[in-house]
Design a protein around this motif. Sequence first.
Motif, short mmCIF file in Angstrom:
data_model
loop_
_atom_site.label_atom_id
_atom_site.label_comp_id
_atom_site.label_asym_id
_atom_site.label_seq_id
_atom_site.Cartn_x
_atom_site.Cartn_y
_atom_site.Cartn_z
N SER A 108 51.80 -4.65 65.21
CA SER A 108 50.34 -4.76 65.33
C SER A 108 49.61 -3.89 64.32
O SER A 108 48.41 -4.07 64.09
CB SER A 108 49.90 -4.37 66.74
OG SER A 108 50.11 -2.99 66.99
N ILE A 123 52.77 -9.14 58.68
CA ILE A 123 53.05 -9.71 60.01
C ILE A 123 53.71 -11.08 59.87
O ILE A 123 54.71 -11.39 60.54
CB ILE A 123 51.77 -9.81 60.85
CG1 ILE A 123 51.26 -8.41 61.23
CG2 ILE A 123 52.01 -10.63 62.12
CD1 ILE A 123 49.94 -8.42 61.96
N THR A 179 54.71 -11.91 68.55
CA THR A 179 53.36 -12.07 68.02
C THR A 179 52.53 -13.07 68.82
O THR A 179 51.32 -13.17 68.61
CB THR A 179 53.40 -12.53 66.54
OG1 THR A 179 54.02 -13.82 66.45
CG2 THR A 179 54.16 -11.53 65.70
N HIS A 232 46.67 -5.82 68.20
CA HIS A 232 46.28 -6.20 66.83
C HIS A 232 44.76 -6.24 66.70
O HIS A 232 44.20 -5.78 65.70
CB HIS A 232 46.88 -7.56 66.48
CG HIS A 232 46.48 -8.05 65.12
ND1 HIS A 232 45.40 -8.90 64.92
CD2 HIS A 232 46.97 -7.79 63.89
CE1 HIS A 232 45.28 -9.14 63.65
NE2 HIS A 232 46.21 -8.48 63.00
N SER A 279 42.96 -4.22 63.78
CA SER A 279 42.72 -5.03 62.59
C SER A 279 41.32 -4.78 62.04
O SER A 279 40.35 -4.67 62.80
CB SER A 279 42.89 -6.51 62.93
OG SER A 279 42.69 -7.31 61.78
#
Length: 392
Positions: free
Chosen positions: A31, A38, A52, A61, A65
């Motif tokens: 993450s 990824i 995922t 994530h 992110s």
Amino acid sequence: MRRSKRKAIQNAAAAATISDLPNHITCDILSRLPLNSIFACKRVCKTWRDLTLEPCFAKLHLSRSPLSLFSYRHGDSNIINSPSYFEILQLYDPLVLVRQNATMKFRTEIHFPHMHMVASCNGSILLSNSSFADDLIIVCNPLRAQQFILPKPPELELPATNKPAYTSGRKTALLGFGHCPSTDQYKVVRFTNSYRPARLYCDIFTIGIDDEWRSMGDTGQPPALIISQIIFLNGALHWIGSDNSLFVCHFDIEREHFRSFPLPSHIGTDLIYLVVVDDRLYLHKGHSSSIWRFWAMKDSGDFGSWTLEWVIEEPIICKFKGFVRPLKMLKDGSLLMAFHDISSGEPVTKITIASYNPRTRVLKKNKYHVILPSGKSVADIPGFFSPMDSFK
């Protein structure tokens, strides 16, 4: 004896691999990676690919992110089944943009040549191929390679007294896209303006719940004419409406309830845009080609708390003939922006990333830029959640 034990431990450690890590640790590591890493890891093994897709990974994530810039390239109308694809540029801080390894491309199975991005929510993108939002509407998530084609919206039938002699300007429509945190539902909302007299109509589609659009009919809202992009923030859609004066309009996604708030008179009425920067609502006003002003809603939900935060006066601004979109504040206090430049006269848009430091009053252009055949990008945080998960 001790030496043999130590050797056994060393041999066991040497035999262990990253695949032996507990899933929650692997999930935590994945993450933290940029998108291109990824997706490289997803191809290593089935276990990592499946991780995922887990909700826990999506949450981690999303919390880590950075804001990203989504661009969409539709298929070539001269080539049968020409693929369309998204480009996602992650805007890290400090900003290091190297095009070949910072931009991810995601192909889609959407082969319609005239689709364009309308809005985004939690990394899912709303596409439409009609300026009247009455034909093809698609919700898709590039990271999950999922897409959903909405039913065709109902045609708005206006009363006979409401139809002008010409038909080309009798109505316009705009789409909004938002998420209800309490119900985890995603809704697409179509607002249609009619004229003579001015009215605002509303239709709603809840993904995974509705089989067809629900019509709210005439909303009875006085600021009927929508003159800005519809944006989503804190469970509501916002836009600027006009009815002899300007209002900020507010539509609660969950309650499906309208409100409107007048703009302060000192802001004026010309060239006003509504944007979101770091989860705060901003008004952006281009007073002239070389002066930009930005008002922030100081207290969330208080539409009387607009405060002037930035004034940008730079000669370099005159080089851009399109418009500017504020994106985020960087750690050094600079404002990161995307310039949509249409000065070439061609049916394309050049998007350039730049930052403005209000302390030094320096506008710095980044080397990254992208040229789109149809001119729009959206800023959002890529998410592995998807509205289509509600079908399961």
